[in-house]
Design an enzyme around this catalytic site. Structure first.
Site, short mmCIF file in Angstrom:
data_model
loop_
_atom_site.label_atom_id
_atom_site.label_comp_id
_atom_site.label_asym_id
_atom_site.label_seq_id
_atom_site.Cartn_x
_atom_site.Cartn_y
_atom_site.Cartn_z
N ASP B 68 -6.02 5.69 1.97
CA ASP B 68 -4.77 5.73 1.21
C ASP B 68 -3.82 6.79 1.78
OD1 ASP B 68 -3.17 5.36 -1.42
OD2 ASP B 68 -3.64 7.50 -1.43
N GLU B 138 -7.84 -0.26 1.88
CA GLU B 138 -7.63 1.18 2.08
C GLU B 138 -8.86 1.82 2.71
OE1 GLU B 138 -4.31 2.51 -1.19
OE2 GLU B 138 -6.40 2.66 -1.78
#
Lengths: 247, 247
Positions: B68, B138
């Protein structure tokens, strides 16, 4: 272009102010700027920014956006590697204790951003005064990233921002609430846990509290600290280690 | 270690399942894994994670935290470079339109994460079902970053995640509320602005609305679109351009 930079041809065009800025950047970042205009932009607070196009100001706010993201990624990796057994909640919490307005502001002041930042604080409120060095530090990270790339920027962040100014172990101790860990454990195991103040030593200004952690009314561990709360944390931390609890 | 990797010695130890995963990663990422265990971890949803230490599960959640952050930095740079005249508010808003649960989930499904993700969704609620591919995407970014470094990971994000699945121009059009820009302008300049529906063409399923933007009761621009709102946006966008308003 690369050859020009190697030969430092661009430095021949520096005026006196540019030379000062380049020297300051070298001190802070560890290397001379390749593209000085990035650092000029990073040092320019929105209060003194000129309008370059209708409604668009050339201030450090865009670089701040970029620097914030790069800082976030570098600190994420640092914590990911350093704490292989901690969950993502802990990593997120610890990162926000490092990368926040207050601490970045403190670091920004310490590395000497006040010498390079251009601002006109008469216009703005108290908030802007407070966060100006933190914002500029993020903008500086953005400038370093664009000027020298990710690897160098990561090195800059780790060695010039994190290592000298953040005590990770201390941050982690305060991130982990050992006392609540012990209380959680005691409830699960149906054991009675008690924190007992044993002694307060020292002068009025520098007190040292000693807290004893008792399990089932027996001494288990103790902890010392400048406040009761910190001594309790210390005693609880020692107990967690003794009990081999994952924290 | 590097030589081993170059000679692909590690691949000799792959079992059948490993080979399948390595092939799938090659398709998704563009290169074979160097350290397959990173990708195994990225594919392991918390619902099937084993406990590796008291209270610590080996799931993809830590890699998701890292991925992320890296994704955030790469997209920040992309937008910073692509939109030199937009302020940090626009950059932040546009990034959040790219990097959000919903869109990452969509991309995760499209690049075929369902083929590699290991999960047991009987245990969890609806939310987990919905976000599993976005979370895994992610985590995959985190794995690619650790496996091949920032430069490669950035290239992976830009060419395999952003370019094929995000229409930046379209995102920007919907990010900028041109209608409110025009209304703001009209208030500042004390001009009367009106949006008038001119025509609706097309069949029941594929309608095309035409909206006329009038300033002081005179035709100024128009816009077409599949909904009234989009046609208004288009008309307002044309007006912003004609008025040379910064957006």
């Amino acid at each position: 272009m690369k050859l020009f930079r190697k030969l430092r041809v661009h430095e021949l065009l520096y005026n006196k102010k540019d030379k000062g800025l380049a020297a300051a950047i070298k001190l802070m970042v560890g290397r001379k700027p390749l593209n000085l205009s990035l650092y000029k932009l990073a040092a320019r607070h929105s209060s003194v920014a000129e309008e370059i196009k209708h409604g668009v100001k050339a201030s450090n706010e865009r670089l701040e956006f970029l620097g914030d993201a790069v800082l976030g990624a570098v600190v994420a990796e640092l914590l990911f590697i350093k704490f292989p057994y901690r969950d993502e909640g802990f990593l997120t919490e610890t990162r926000s204790r490092i990368v926040n307005r207050e601490s970045l502001n403190r670091v920004g002041q310490k590395i000497g951003l006040s010498k390079i930042v251009e601002s006109d604080l008469s216009q703005k409120g108290l908030y802007t005064h407070k966060s100006i060095y933190g914002d500029t530090l993020e903008a500086l990270v953005g400038a370093v990233y664009l000027d020298r790339g990710y690897i160098f920027c990561k090195h800059f962040i780790l060695t010039k921002i994190i290592a000298p100014f953040f005590d990770l172990d201390n941050i982690i101790t305060t991130t982990t609430n050992f006392k609540s860990k012990i209380i959680e454990w005691s409830q699960k195991e149906s054991k009675e846990v008690e924190f007992v103040l044993q002694s307060v030593n020292g002068s009025q200004r520098f007190k040292e509290f000693t807290i004893e952690l008792k399990i089932e009314n027996e001494f288990f561990t103790d902890g010392k600290g400048p406040t009761k709360k910190k001594a309790e944390q210390e005693a609880a931390k020692n107990a967690c280690e003794k009990l081999n609890l994952a924290v």
